[in-house]
Design an enzyme around this catalytic site. Structure first.
Site, PDB file in Angstrom:
ATOM      1  N   GLY A  71       0.816  -1.206   0.000  1.00 23.37           N
ATOM      2  CA  GLY A  71       0.000   0.000   0.000  1.00 23.37           C
ATOM      3  C   GLY A  71       0.855   1.263   0.000  1.00 23.37           C
ATOM      4  N   ASN A 151      -7.439   3.938   9.330  1.00 18.31           N
ATOM      5  CA  ASN A 151      -6.911   2.722   9.935  1.00 18.31           C
ATOM      6  C   ASN A 151      -7.013   2.698  11.453  1.00 18.31           C
ATOM      7  OD1 ASN A 151      -4.985   4.789   8.931  1.00 18.31           O
ATOM      8  ND2 ASN A 151      -3.543   3.764  10.295  1.00 18.31           N
ATOM      9  N   GLN A 179      -7.705   0.169   3.977  1.00 18.03           N
ATOM     10  CA  GLN A 179      -8.539  -0.417   5.045  1.00 18.03           C
ATOM     11  C   GLN A 179      -9.970  -0.670   4.591  1.00 18.03           C
ATOM     12  OE1 GLN A 179      -7.491  -1.645   7.796  1.00 18.03           O
ATOM     13  NE2 GLN A 179      -5.428  -0.772   7.909  1.00 18.03           N
ATOM     14  N   SER A 199      -3.984  -3.019  -0.471  1.00 17.56           N
ATOM     15  CA  SER A 199      -2.810  -3.781  -0.029  1.00 17.56           C
ATOM     16  C   SER A 199      -3.209  -5.216   0.282  1.00 17.56           C
ATOM     17  CB  SER A 199      -2.228  -3.106   1.220  1.00 17.56           C
ATOM     18  OG  SER A 199      -1.203  -3.890   1.759  1.00 17.56           O
ATOM     19  N   GLY A 200      -2.416  -6.181  -0.220  1.00 17.99           N
ATOM     20  CA  GLY A 200      -2.754  -7.594  -0.070  1.00 17.99           C
ATOM     21  C   GLY A 200      -2.862  -8.078   1.368  1.00 17.99           C
ATOM     22  N   HIS A 201      -1.893  -7.642   2.221  1.00 21.63           N
ATOM     23  CA  HIS A 201      -1.838  -8.280   3.547  1.00 21.63           C
ATOM     24  C   HIS A 201      -2.947  -7.832   4.482  1.00 21.63           C
ATOM     25  CE1 HIS A 201       0.221  -5.124   6.151  1.00 21.63           C
ATOM     26  NE2 HIS A 201       0.461  -4.618   4.961  1.00 21.63           N
ATOM     27  N   THR A 237      10.508  -7.304 -12.240  1.00 18.21           N
ATOM     28  CA  THR A 237       9.823  -8.588 -12.383  1.00 18.21           C
ATOM     29  C   THR A 237       8.778  -8.726 -11.275  1.00 18.21           C
ATOM     30  OG1 THR A 237      11.805  -9.521 -13.348  1.00 18.21           O
ATOM     31  CG2 THR A 237      10.183 -11.091 -12.495  1.00 18.21           C
ATOM     32  N   CYS A 327       2.547   0.830  12.413  1.00 14.52           N
ATOM     33  CA  CYS A 327       3.788   1.400  11.916  1.00 14.52           C
ATOM     34  C   CYS A 327       4.403   2.348  12.941  1.00 14.52           C
ATOM     35  CB  CYS A 327       3.539   2.157  10.622  1.00 14.52           C
ATOM     36  SG  CYS A 327       2.207   1.475   9.673  1.00 14.52           S
TER      37      CYS A 327
HETATM   38  C1  LIG Z   1      -4.766   3.292   5.530  1.00 10.38           C
HETATM   39  C2  LIG Z   1      -3.461   2.645   5.222  1.00 10.38           C
HETATM   40  N1  LIG Z   1      -2.760   3.069   4.155  1.00 10.38           N
HETATM   41  C3  LIG Z   1      -1.588   2.530   3.804  1.00 10.38           C
HETATM   42  C4  LIG Z   1      -1.037   1.518   4.559  1.00 10.38           C
HETATM   43  C5  LIG Z   1       0.282   0.929   4.136  1.00 10.38           C
HETATM   44  O1  LIG Z   1       0.082  -0.336   3.582  1.00 10.38           O
HETATM   45  P1  LIG Z   1       1.307  -1.364   3.482  1.00 10.38           P
HETATM   46  O2  LIG Z   1       1.514  -1.909   4.861  1.00 10.38           O
HETATM   47  O3  LIG Z   1       0.829  -2.409   2.522  1.00 10.38           O
HETATM   48  O4  LIG Z   1       2.465  -0.607   2.970  1.00 10.38           O
HETATM   49  C6  LIG Z   1      -1.708   1.048   5.702  1.00 10.38           C
HETATM   50  C7  LIG Z   1      -1.105   0.022   6.567  1.00 10.38           C
HETATM   51  O5  LIG Z   1      -1.391  -0.056   7.747  1.00 10.38           O
HETATM   52  C8  LIG Z   1      -2.962   1.624   6.028  1.00 10.38           C
HETATM   53  O6  LIG Z   1      -3.651   1.210   7.089  1.00 10.38           O
END
Ligand SMILES: Cc1ncc(COP(=O)(O)O)c(C=O)c1O
Length: 405
Positions: A71, A151, A179, A199-201, A237, A327
């Site tokens: 993301g 988030n 989110q 974002s995948g995870h 790649t 983070c």
């Molecule tokens: C609202 C939001 N944007 C961006 C991100 C960043 O995503 P990624 O962890 O895939 O870099 C997050 C991750 O917590 C998020 O909650």
């Protein structure tokens, strides 16, 4: 001890179906998708299938999907790449004070490089006033960036209305939907967004893969150069297995989202009602209107205690939650989101986020409701603030603020 994971906004476990679909791409399907021979062609076909699956979840066309690594890369690329493509057309960006650092710090970087940025304020419940947004638009505004859902609080922003405003003023509109995807219905046509990041995870796919929806006709200069992958929009790649996993996760989300939404919402409401009823001097962070909050997210502050001590206490009972965004944990600074919502500093320090997922059970919520009130009381009993002993008429700055809840 049973482990209870309530930190799905930080990351999610990989779904078994997703892992199953990925495994062949670590074994026999090892080709480079750019190779023209059989080994490459098979793998390129799998990427295109995933592109269709991601596009279907968003009501987009497959050609409008660009795969990236996460993301944060998606937000950086959507914002910087769009501004570079629009060079000379204007130097003003509008965003909000509650964006994820992937957007906020990108904007701060751009400010150092000649752009003007308006950071729209939010009210004490984290809501955005769209009149402020319209008033901020100038003839130099080239990009609006507002997240679909926050988030930390789970607040959902009025993306369709913002999209309409951006369209009326002919301004590009980017939304960080990391989110929101998988939890809310997403239709990029209805929402008038030009750029959307996922974002995948966060949705049962692995870490290391994400995607940007880029509306046809919205030019975006690549961040990475040196290859023709992703129709010249992102060199390098591709992470084939991750992309295949992301495609399957999007397909599962499309099929199950509504049912999962209802289940998470019922459990989140139970947790919210239970905590608010059992714990005195607790503050909900975010809008009290649950229809405008993600169905899985609850953010609360507990007067007189430190969020980190509570997290450690819960951890001892096997409960994983978070304070602020994953983070920024490890930093003593209270979250910028709480700051923007004028949450008083001691309460901001105790802000705690519970985020549920498809695997969360009622039994787990019942355990939290049993453990948490006692843990809060234990920590309060040790807190000099709680035991300060001043009467309400005496001036104790911290207690005064706490009493205003
Ligand atoms: C609202 C939001 N944007 C961006 C991100 C960043 O995503 P990624 O962890 O895939 O870099 C997050 C991750 O917590 C998020 O909650």
């Amino acid at each position: 001890m049973k482990q209870i994971y309530l930190d799905y906004n930080a990351t999610t476990p990989v779904r078994p179906e997703v892992l199953e679909a990925m495994l062949p791409f670590y074994k026999e399907q090892f080709g480079n998708p750019s190779s023209v021979h059989w080994a490459g062609r098979a793998v390129a076909g799998a990427i295109e299938k995933a592109r269709e699956q991601v596009a279907a979840l968003l009501n987009a066309s497959p050609a409008e999907i660009v795969f990236v690594s996460c993301g944060s890369e998606g937000d950086n690329m959507a914002i910087k790449g769009t501004l570079e493509a629009l060079k000379g057309k204007g130097n003003h960006i509008i965003t909000t004070a509650v964006e994820h650092p992937a957007v906020l710090e990108t904007c701060q970087y751009l400010e150092k490089n000649g752009y003007d940025v308006t950071y729209l304020p939010v009210d004490c419940d984290g809501r955005l006033n769209l009149e402020d947004l319209e008033a901020a638009i100038t003839d130099q505004t080239v990009l609006i960036s507002v997240m679909w859902a926050n988030n930390e609080t789970g607040n959902i922003y009025r993306i369709e209305e913002i999209g309409a405003i951006a369209k009326k003023h002919n301004i590009r509109f980017h939304t960080d939907a990391v989110q929101a995807v998988g939890k809310l219905p997403i239709d990029v046509q209805k929402a008038n967004v030009d750029l959307l990041v996922l974002s995948g995870h966060k949705i049962g796919a692995p870490k290391g893969v994400g995607a940007i929806y880029v509306r046809r006709g919205s030019r975006m200069v690549p961040l990475l150069h040196g290859g023709h992958q992703e129709r010249n929009r992102r060199a390098g790649t591709q992470n084939v297995a991750g992309i295949v996993g992301l495609g399957v996760a999007c397909e599962i989300a499309a099929a199950e989202r509504e049912e999962v939404y209802q289940r998470m919402r019922t459990l989140r409401d139970k947790l919210e009602d239970g905590l608010l009823a059992q714990i005195p001097e607790i503050k909900l962070n975010g809008t009290p209107d649950r229809d405008h909050r993600l169905p899985n997210t609850l953010n609360v502050s507990f007067a007189y205690i430190e969020g980190e001590s509570l997290l450690m206490n819960m951890d001892m009972h096997g409960i994983a939650a978070s304070s602020g965004s994953a983070c920024s944990s490890g930093s003593l600074e209270p979250s910028h989101v709480m700051g923007a919502m004028c949450v008083e500093i001691t309460l901001a320090h105790s802000s705690t986020r519970f985020s549920l997922g498809p695997e969360t059970t009622e039994e787990e919520i019942d355990t939290v409701l049993e453990v948490l009130p006692a843990a809060v009381q234990r920590l309060r009993d040790m807190s000099p603030l709680y035991n300060c002993g001043k009467s309400s008429s005496e001036a104790c700055l911290i207690c005064e603020t706490v009493r205003r809840i």
